[in-house]
Enzyme design. Structure first.
Site, PDB file in Angstrom:
ATOM      1  CG  ASP A  52      -7.605 -19.932 -63.049  1.00 17.55           C
ATOM      2  OD1 ASP A  52      -8.323 -20.741 -62.415  1.00 17.55           O
ATOM      3  OD2 ASP A  52      -6.918 -19.055 -62.495  1.00 17.55           O
ATOM      4  CD  GLU A  56      -1.923 -24.081 -55.983  1.00 18.57           C
ATOM      5  OE1 GLU A  56      -0.943 -24.668 -55.459  1.00 18.57           O
ATOM      6  OE2 GLU A  56      -1.829 -23.416 -57.022  1.00 18.57           O
ATOM      7  CB  THR A  60      -7.145 -23.480 -57.354  1.00 16.18           C
ATOM      8  OG1 THR A  60      -6.465 -22.509 -58.145  1.00 16.18           O
ATOM      9  CG2 THR A  60      -7.230 -24.800 -58.118  1.00 16.18           C
ATOM     10  CB  THR A  92      -7.636 -35.755 -50.320  1.00  9.79           C
ATOM     11  OG1 THR A  92      -6.701 -36.249 -49.363  1.00  9.79           O
ATOM     12  CG2 THR A  92      -8.270 -34.496 -49.737  1.00  9.79           C
ATOM     13  CG  ASP A  93      -6.281 -39.874 -47.304  1.00 13.18           C
ATOM     14  OD1 ASP A  93      -5.887 -38.711 -47.526  1.00 13.18           O
ATOM     15  OD2 ASP A  93      -5.495 -40.848 -47.186  1.00 13.18           O
ATOM     16  CD  GLU A  94      -4.101 -34.466 -46.612  1.00 14.58           C
ATOM     17  OE1 GLU A  94      -4.190 -33.344 -46.093  1.00 14.58           O
ATOM     18  OE2 GLU A  94      -3.152 -34.829 -47.322  1.00 14.58           O
ATOM     19  CE1 TYR A 103      -4.944 -30.499 -51.266  1.00 12.27           C
ATOM     20  CE2 TYR A 103      -4.806 -32.109 -49.497  1.00 12.27           C
ATOM     21  CZ  TYR A 103      -5.020 -31.813 -50.828  1.00 12.27           C
ATOM     22  OH  TYR A 103      -5.311 -32.823 -51.708  1.00 12.27           O
ATOM     23  CE  LYS A 151      -9.095 -31.980 -53.191  1.00 13.61           C
ATOM     24  NZ  LYS A 151      -9.159 -31.834 -54.676  1.00 13.61           N
ATOM     25  CB  ILE A 197       7.625 -41.444 -52.475  1.00 14.51           C
ATOM     26  CG1 ILE A 197       7.092 -42.202 -51.243  1.00 14.51           C
ATOM     27  CG2 ILE A 197       8.395 -42.375 -53.414  1.00 14.51           C
ATOM     28  CD1 ILE A 197       6.123 -43.338 -51.547  1.00 14.51           C
ATOM     29  N   PRO A 198       8.988 -38.930 -54.024  1.00 14.72           N
ATOM     30  CG  PRO A 198       7.703 -37.655 -55.508  1.00 14.72           C
ATOM     31  CD  PRO A 198       7.593 -38.659 -54.426  1.00 14.72           C
ATOM     32  N   GLY A 204       0.582 -28.870 -37.128  1.00 15.41           N
ATOM     33  CA  GLY A 204      -0.719 -29.557 -37.217  1.00 15.41           C
ATOM     34  C   GLY A 204      -0.670 -30.906 -37.888  1.00 15.41           C
TER      35      GLY A 204
HETATM   36  P1  NAD Z   1      -0.658 -31.832 -58.911  1.00 12.39           P
HETATM   37  O1  NAD Z   1      -0.303 -30.680 -58.041  1.00 12.39           O
HETATM   38  O2  NAD Z   1       0.420 -32.724 -59.453  1.00 12.39           O
HETATM   39  O3  NAD Z   1      -1.500 -31.315 -60.181  1.00 12.39           O
HETATM   40  C1  NAD Z   1      -2.462 -30.313 -60.098  1.00 12.39           C
HETATM   41  C2  NAD Z   1      -2.663 -29.732 -61.506  1.00 12.39           C
HETATM   42  O4  NAD Z   1      -3.687 -28.729 -61.442  1.00 12.39           O
HETATM   43  C3  NAD Z   1      -1.406 -29.043 -62.060  1.00 12.39           C
HETATM   44  O5  NAD Z   1      -1.179 -29.458 -63.397  1.00 12.39           O
HETATM   45  C4  NAD Z   1      -1.762 -27.547 -62.004  1.00 12.39           C
HETATM   46  O6  NAD Z   1      -1.136 -26.775 -63.029  1.00 12.39           O
HETATM   47  C5  NAD Z   1      -3.276 -27.589 -62.177  1.00 12.39           C
HETATM   48  N1  NAD Z   1      -3.945 -26.400 -61.629  1.00 12.39           N
HETATM   49  C6  NAD Z   1      -3.735 -25.814 -60.421  1.00 12.39           C
HETATM   50  N2  NAD Z   1      -4.553 -24.749 -60.274  1.00 12.39           N
HETATM   51  C7  NAD Z   1      -5.300 -24.677 -61.408  1.00 12.39           C
HETATM   52  C8  NAD Z   1      -6.335 -23.810 -61.846  1.00 12.39           C
HETATM   53  N3  NAD Z   1      -6.758 -22.777 -61.090  1.00 12.39           N
HETATM   54  N4  NAD Z   1      -6.892 -24.028 -63.060  1.00 12.39           N
HETATM   55  C9  NAD Z   1      -6.462 -25.054 -63.857  1.00 12.39           C
HETATM   56  N5  NAD Z   1      -5.497 -25.896 -63.487  1.00 12.39           N
HETATM   57  C10 NAD Z   1      -4.921 -25.722 -62.273  1.00 12.39           C
HETATM   58  O7  NAD Z   1      -1.725 -32.672 -58.076  1.00 12.39           O
HETATM   59  P2  NAD Z   1      -2.067 -34.226 -58.091  1.00 12.39           P
HETATM   60  O8  NAD Z   1      -1.249 -34.898 -57.070  1.00 12.39           O
HETATM   61  O9  NAD Z   1      -2.089 -34.729 -59.480  1.00 12.39           O
HETATM   62  O10 NAD Z   1      -3.557 -34.156 -57.519  1.00 12.39           O
HETATM   63  C11 NAD Z   1      -4.698 -34.130 -58.377  1.00 12.39           C
HETATM   64  C12 NAD Z   1      -5.945 -34.123 -57.524  1.00 12.39           C
HETATM   65  O11 NAD Z   1      -5.950 -35.260 -56.679  1.00 12.39           O
HETATM   66  C13 NAD Z   1      -6.076 -32.918 -56.594  1.00 12.39           C
HETATM   67  O12 NAD Z   1      -7.429 -32.545 -56.559  1.00 12.39           O
HETATM   68  C14 NAD Z   1      -5.635 -33.440 -55.246  1.00 12.39           C
HETATM   69  O13 NAD Z   1      -6.258 -32.729 -54.209  1.00 12.39           O
HETATM   70  C15 NAD Z   1      -6.140 -34.861 -55.322  1.00 12.39           C
HETATM   71  N6  NAD Z   1      -5.425 -35.837 -54.481  1.00 12.39           N
HETATM   72  C16 NAD Z   1      -4.087 -36.045 -54.630  1.00 12.39           C
HETATM   73  C17 NAD Z   1      -3.442 -37.020 -53.855  1.00 12.39           C
HETATM   74  C18 NAD Z   1      -1.975 -37.299 -53.978  1.00 12.39           C
HETATM   75  O14 NAD Z   1      -1.450 -38.102 -53.215  1.00 12.39           O
HETATM   76  N7  NAD Z   1      -1.263 -36.710 -54.907  1.00 12.39           N
HETATM   77  C19 NAD Z   1      -4.181 -37.762 -52.934  1.00 12.39           C
HETATM   78  C20 NAD Z   1      -5.547 -37.512 -52.797  1.00 12.39           C
HETATM   79  C21 NAD Z   1      -6.160 -36.557 -53.591  1.00 12.39           C
HETATM   80  O1  TDX Z   2      10.332 -34.181 -47.008  1.00  7.11           O
HETATM   81  C1  TDX Z   2       9.318 -34.645 -46.450  1.00  7.11           C
HETATM   82  N1  TDX Z   2       9.462 -35.349 -45.284  1.00  7.11           N
HETATM   83  C2  TDX Z   2       8.401 -35.886 -44.611  1.00  7.11           C
HETATM   84  O2  TDX Z   2       8.583 -36.514 -43.559  1.00  7.11           O
HETATM   85  C3  TDX Z   2       7.984 -34.478 -47.006  1.00  7.11           C
HETATM   86  C4  TDX Z   2       7.791 -33.712 -48.284  1.00  7.11           C
HETATM   87  C5  TDX Z   2       6.920 -35.031 -46.309  1.00  7.11           C
HETATM   88  N2  TDX Z   2       7.106 -35.716 -45.145  1.00  7.11           N
HETATM   89  C6  TDX Z   2       5.950 -36.369 -44.486  1.00  7.11           C
HETATM   90  C7  TDX Z   2       4.722 -35.550 -44.260  1.00  7.11           C
HETATM   91  C8  TDX Z   2       3.617 -36.590 -44.354  1.00  7.11           C
HETATM   92  O3  TDX Z   2       3.471 -37.257 -43.100  1.00  7.11           O
HETATM   93  O4  TDX Z   2       5.555 -37.428 -45.369  1.00  7.11           O
HETATM   94  C9  TDX Z   2       4.133 -37.587 -45.370  1.00  7.11           C
HETATM   95  C10 TDX Z   2       3.611 -37.363 -46.779  1.00  7.11           C
HETATM   96  O5  TDX Z   2       3.774 -35.984 -47.089  1.00  7.11           O
HETATM   97  P1  TDX Z   2       3.248 -35.332 -48.459  1.00  7.11           P
HETATM   98  O6  TDX Z   2       3.863 -36.043 -49.619  1.00  7.11           O
HETATM   99  O7  TDX Z   2       3.406 -33.862 -48.365  1.00  7.11           O
HETATM  100  O8  TDX Z   2       1.711 -35.775 -48.480  1.00  7.11           O
HETATM  101  P2  TDX Z   2       0.482 -35.514 -47.461  1.00  7.11           P
HETATM  102  O9  TDX Z   2       0.665 -34.283 -46.672  1.00  7.11           O
HETATM  103  O10 TDX Z   2       0.231 -36.807 -46.733  1.00  7.11           O
HETATM  104  O11 TDX Z   2      -0.702 -35.249 -48.546  1.00  7.11           O
HETATM  105  C11 TDX Z   2      -0.786 -36.065 -49.731  1.00  7.11           C
HETATM  106  O12 TDX Z   2      -1.821 -37.004 -49.628  1.00  7.11           O
HETATM  107  C12 TDX Z   2      -3.137 -36.537 -49.645  1.00  7.11           C
HETATM  108  C13 TDX Z   2      -0.997 -35.213 -50.984  1.00  7.11           C
HETATM  109  O13 TDX Z   2       0.027 -34.248 -51.080  1.00  7.11           O
HETATM  110  C14 TDX Z   2      -2.352 -34.568 -50.972  1.00  7.11           C
HETATM  111  O14 TDX Z   2      -2.583 -33.863 -52.192  1.00  7.11           O
HETATM  112  C15 TDX Z   2      -3.386 -35.625 -50.832  1.00  7.11           C
HETATM  113  O15 TDX Z   2      -4.659 -35.047 -50.738  1.00  7.11           O
END
Ligand code: NAD
Ligand code: TDX
Length: 313
Positions: free
Chosen positions: A62, A85, A101, A125-127, A152, A156, A193-194, A277
């Site tokens: 952790d 997270e 975290t 993140t852009d958020e 969230y 961040k 998307i997934p 929100g």
């Molecule tokens: P993810 O949720 O797939 O992976 C996060 C990883 O962190 C996991 O493997 C989890 O086990 C680990 N983790 C969580 N808490 C922990 C802790 N306390 N100690 C050690 N490990 C811990 O996330 P992701 O999509 O790969 O995102 C990675 C980073 O990028 C994050 O900081 C997220 O905020 C940022 N980010 C993601 C996106 C996106 O679209 N996915 C966009 C912008 C920024």
């Molecule tokens: O089933 C769904 N249907 C839907 O309409 C899900 C899961 C999401 N959505 C919408 C919500 C958002 O407008 O799609 C958009 C994308 O959703 P998420 O995949 O949850 O992403 P978002 O909330 O935009 O945040 C992501 O981008 C910034 C990542 O999860 C963050 O980690 C990153 O910082």
């Protein structure tokens, strides 16, 4: 040979972190990786299948564990922090792990970085900039004020503020990057998307929160990890870099592209309650990283990238 660079990668069993580790091992034979990951529901050691070995050690742990992080950081040259997270819906249901975290974890890492004088990079993140109106053509840039609107994004943003304060007050050698919504291999099915690909493959309609008009700026994970590598080795200390490939689509437009790629009827989707929100639109200006680091996105064909993902999942 050259002196090996020891890189501590936190959160490396997640989506972006595991893609980054693969990229770095292929890119630079002088890098040795120590991956620390808590293996929460979002982390999966399988994401590192074929990678863990002499050049990549895995430690389950952790980032809030100060004793553990101190002992590992003592031997490393750099630290790149992916651990977080990361899912907005979870933060609305239960915010506490996001505070622990994302905020306390980042603080813990900053303290060991300060103690051992490591090069540090924070993934953000852009958020953190809040949202834009749907009808706006504006983009956030690295000077835009922080205005996070969700639990969230507030967590961040808090972490980024700590990094900035540690740079200014203690002179740590750190950079920050804020990127847009990623997509690509190994992303958790909770994400948009997934989630839609999984539903459609199971014969269920795609599912849109609210009216589906919210806009996201989509970045392929391989373009993201290449940008991170460039920032880590060539970015200027103390700077923030924004990573975007200028790929703006509404959620309903993404769903329609997926339906076309999967040869399904163009109206095979449904609507559900809106996210509380729900941020309307994100868009980032990428001029700085293009100008300073000569990074340009390459995987920009969204339709082709979605088709490849449909094959993969
Ligand atoms: P993810 O949720 O797939 O992976 C996060 C990883 O962190 C996991 O493997 C989890 O086990 C680990 N983790 C969580 N808490 C922990 C802790 N306390 N100690 C050690 N490990 C811990 O996330 P992701 O999509 O790969 O995102 C990675 C980073 O990028 C994050 O900081 C997220 O905020 C940022 N980010 C993601 C996106 C996106 O679209 N996915 C966009 C912008 C920024
Ligand atoms: O089933 C769904 N249907 C839907 O309409 C899900 C899961 C999401 N959505 C919408 C919500 C958002 O407008 O799609 C958009 C994308 O959703 P998420 O995949 O949850 O992403 P978002 O909330 O935009 O945040 C992501 O981008 C910034 C990542 O999860 C963050 O980690 C990153 O910082």
């Amino acid at each position: 040979g050259l002196k090996k660079i020891k890189m501590l990668v936190t959160g490396g069993a997640g989506f972006i972190g595991s893609n980054f580790i693969r990229y770095v091992l292929n890119q630079n034979p002088n890098v040795i990786i120590m991956c620390v990951d808590k293996l929460t529901y979002a982390g999966n050691k399988q994401n590192l299948a074929g990678v863990i070995g002499p050049r990549c050690q895995f430690i389950k742990g952790d980032i809030c564990d100060q004793v553990l992080m101190d002992s590992i950081a003592a031997e490393c040259d750099m630290l790149i922090n992916f651990a977080a997270e990361s899912h907005n819906d979870n933060a609305l249901a239960a915010p506490k792990p996001f505070i622990e975290t994302n905020i306390v974890g980042t603080y813990t890492l900053l303290e060991v970085v300060r103690k051992y004088n490591l090069r540090y990079h924070q993934i953000s993140t852009d958020e953190v900039y809040g949202d834009l109106p749907l009808d706006s053509l504006a983009k956030f840039d690295e000077h835009s004020p922080y205005r996070p609107s969700s639990p969230y994004s507030a967590s961040k943003a808090s972490a980024d503020m700590l990094v900035r304060a540690w740079i200014r007050s203690f002179g740590i050698k750190a950079t920050i990057s804020n990127c847009t919504n990623n997509y690509g291999p190994l992303q958790h099915t909770e994400k948009f998307i997934p989630q839609q690909i999984t539903r459609l493959k199971q014969g269920q309609p795609a599912y849109l929160y609210g009216d589906g008009t919210n806009v996201r700026d989509w970045l392929h994970v391989t373009d993201h990890v290449r940008a991170l590598y460039m920032i880590l080795f060539a970015g200027r200390i103390g700077e923030t870099y924004l990573i975007s490939s200028d790929c703006l689509y509404s959620n309903v437009a993404i769903v329609k592209q997926l339906l076309a790629v999967m040869h399904l009827p163009s109206d095979f989707y449904c609507y559900g309650p809106d996210r509380p929100g729900h941020d309307l639109k994100y868009a980032l200006d990428n001029h700085k990283i293009k100008r300073e680091l000569n990074w340009y996105p390459r995987k920009t064909d969204l339709t082709a990238n979605l088709a490849a993902l449909v094959e993969l999942y």
